[in-house]
Design a protein around this motif. Structure first.
Motif, PDB file in Angstrom:
ATOM      1  N   SER A  85      14.466  28.506 -56.416  1.00 38.22           N
ATOM      2  CA  SER A  85      13.169  28.947 -55.893  1.00 38.22           C
ATOM      3  C   SER A  85      12.303  27.750 -55.561  1.00 38.22           C
ATOM      4  CB  SER A  85      12.419  29.777 -56.946  1.00 38.22           C
ATOM      5  OG  SER A  85      13.154  30.898 -57.312  1.00 38.22           O
ATOM      6  N   ILE A  86      11.476  27.933 -54.555  1.00 36.38           N
ATOM      7  CA  ILE A  86      10.438  26.948 -54.249  1.00 36.38           C
ATOM      8  C   ILE A  86       9.145  27.724 -54.046  1.00 36.38           C
ATOM      9  CG2 ILE A  86      11.090  26.920 -51.811  1.00 36.38           C
ATOM     10  CD1 ILE A  86       9.922  24.050 -51.721  1.00 36.38           C
ATOM     11  N   GLY A  87       8.074  27.250 -54.679  1.00 36.70           N
ATOM     12  CA  GLY A  87       6.825  27.986 -54.573  1.00 36.70           C
ATOM     13  C   GLY A  87       5.617  27.120 -54.806  1.00 36.70           C
ATOM     14  N   VAL A  88       4.481  27.778 -54.819  1.00 36.21           N
ATOM     15  CA  VAL A  88       3.206  27.131 -55.116  1.00 36.21           C
ATOM     16  C   VAL A  88       2.500  27.972 -56.176  1.00 36.21           C
ATOM     17  CG1 VAL A  88       2.941  26.032 -52.848  1.00 36.21           C
ATOM     18  CG2 VAL A  88       2.044  28.330 -53.194  1.00 36.21           C
ATOM     19  N   LEU A  89       1.686  27.301 -56.978  1.00 37.25           N
ATOM     20  CA  LEU A  89       0.862  28.005 -57.958  1.00 37.25           C
ATOM     21  C   LEU A  89      -0.504  28.221 -57.342  1.00 37.25           C
ATOM     22  CD1 LEU A  89       1.837  26.253 -61.306  1.00 37.25           C
ATOM     23  CD2 LEU A  89       2.597  28.467 -60.419  1.00 37.25           C
ATOM     24  N   ILE A  90      -0.783  29.455 -56.988  1.00 37.81           N
ATOM     25  CA  ILE A  90      -2.050  29.830 -56.360  1.00 37.81           C
ATOM     26  C   ILE A  90      -3.139  29.862 -57.428  1.00 37.81           C
ATOM     27  CG2 ILE A  90      -3.260  31.722 -55.153  1.00 37.81           C
ATOM     28  CD1 ILE A  90      -1.147  30.321 -53.409  1.00 37.81           C
ATOM     29  N   GLN A  91      -4.304  29.361 -57.074  1.00 40.44           N
ATOM     30  CA  GLN A  91      -5.440  29.374 -58.001  1.00 40.44           C
ATOM     31  C   GLN A  91      -5.925  30.811 -58.187  1.00 40.44           C
ATOM     32  OE1 GLN A  91      -8.146  26.674 -56.076  1.00 40.44           O
ATOM     33  NE2 GLN A  91      -6.807  24.923 -56.385  1.00 40.44           N
ATOM     34  N   GLY A  92      -6.055  31.227 -59.449  1.00 39.14           N
ATOM     35  CA  GLY A  92      -6.527  32.567 -59.779  1.00 39.14           C
ATOM     36  C   GLY A  92      -5.391  33.556 -59.918  1.00 39.14           C
ATOM     37  N   GLU A  93      -5.729  34.689 -60.481  1.00 34.74           N
ATOM     38  CA  GLU A  93      -4.759  35.774 -60.610  1.00 34.74           C
ATOM     39  C   GLU A  93      -4.819  36.583 -59.320  1.00 34.74           C
ATOM     40  OE1 GLU A  93      -5.847  37.522 -64.368  1.00 34.74           O
ATOM     41  OE2 GLU A  93      -4.778  35.932 -65.448  1.00 34.74           O
ATOM     42  N   GLN A  94      -3.895  36.296 -58.447  1.00 34.83           N
ATOM     43  CA  GLN A  94      -3.947  36.803 -57.069  1.00 34.83           C
ATOM     44  C   GLN A  94      -2.727  37.625 -56.670  1.00 34.83           C
ATOM     45  OE1 GLN A  94      -6.386  36.251 -54.840  1.00 34.83           O
ATOM     46  NE2 GLN A  94      -7.642  34.831 -56.013  1.00 34.83           N
ATOM     47  N   ALA A  95      -1.921  38.076 -57.631  1.00 35.85           N
ATOM     48  CA  ALA A  95      -0.678  38.773 -57.282  1.00 35.85           C
ATOM     49  C   ALA A  95      -0.926  39.977 -56.371  1.00 35.85           C
ATOM     50  CB  ALA A  95       0.074  39.206 -58.542  1.00 35.85           C
ATOM     51  N   GLU A  96      -1.938  40.779 -56.677  1.00 34.25           N
ATOM     52  CA  GLU A  96      -2.201  41.970 -55.860  1.00 34.25           C
ATOM     53  C   GLU A  96      -2.661  41.590 -54.451  1.00 34.25           C
ATOM     54  OE1 GLU A  96      -4.878  44.225 -58.288  1.00 34.25           O
ATOM     55  OE2 GLU A  96      -3.260  44.864 -59.632  1.00 34.25           O
ATOM     56  N   ALA A  97      -3.520  40.588 -54.345  1.00 36.65           N
ATOM     57  CA  ALA A  97      -3.982  40.146 -53.029  1.00 36.65           C
ATOM     58  C   ALA A  97      -2.838  39.540 -52.219  1.00 36.65           C
ATOM     59  CB  ALA A  97      -5.126  39.143 -53.179  1.00 36.65           C
TER      60      ALA A  97
END
Length: 174
Positions: A85-97
């Motif tokens: 996997s390759i990803g980024v850690l998005i600031q905040g709890e944003q899974a739904e958005a």
């Protein structure tokens, strides 16, 4: 080898460009282009040149980048490489958005308790690099182990791993 060299030069140049339209790490997290071992390796090598990894998360390397990146109103300065996997850690709890923006559906699994909220979408068949071996998906996951952050990633899941997880979850429901 020459292909990887060009990819690393491209990624490094893109990261240094002041007005780059889209960041290659963020693009990779949303599977653009679809995941491949060559592109993941090139991005990993580029990240290695930009920062030292934090390896405190099990089986993951997290690189804190010197500049912020993001798209569609989501921000990050951390790139994650974990397994395939390759990803980024998005600031905040944003899974739904993130799920709404990238048309992700709620995951049936919590990955054995590793995620508290997860969404995913498999890429179309034409974008699957090795469909007989596994599937590539865009995922957005929140976890208690990453408070205040959301993983947005492009992941390749081996078919054998998917079957094993499904069998384990079926066993738990008995």
């Amino acid at each position: 080898m020459l292909h990887k060299l060009f990819a690393v030069v491209f990624v490094s140049s893109a990261l240094q460009a002041a007005n780059a339209a889209a960041d290659p790490f963020y693009d990779a997290a949303i599977c653009k282009p679809p995941y491949s071992m060559d592109s993941a390796t090139a991005l990993y090598e580029a990240a290695e040149k930009l920062a030292k990894p934090d390896t405190s998360l099990l089986s993951a390397h997290v690189y804190k980048l010197p500049q912020e990146l993001g798209q569609d109103g989501f921000k990050s300065n951390e790139v994650v490489f974990a397994g395939t996997s390759i990803g980024v850690l998005i600031q905040g709890e944003q899974a739904e958005a993130l799920a709404q923006r990238y048309e992700l559906k709620r995951e049936r699994s919590s990955l054995m308790g590793a995620s508290t909220k997860g969404y995913a979408r498999e890429l179309p068949a034409a974008e699957q690099p090795r469909p007989e071996e596994g599937k590539v998906s865009i995922v957005a996951r929140e976890s208690a182990s990453l408070p205040g952050k959301t993983l947005l990633a492009c992941e390749f899941v081996w078919e054998a791993d998917r079957r094993a997880l499904e069998a384990y979850e079926k066993y738990l429901k008995q």
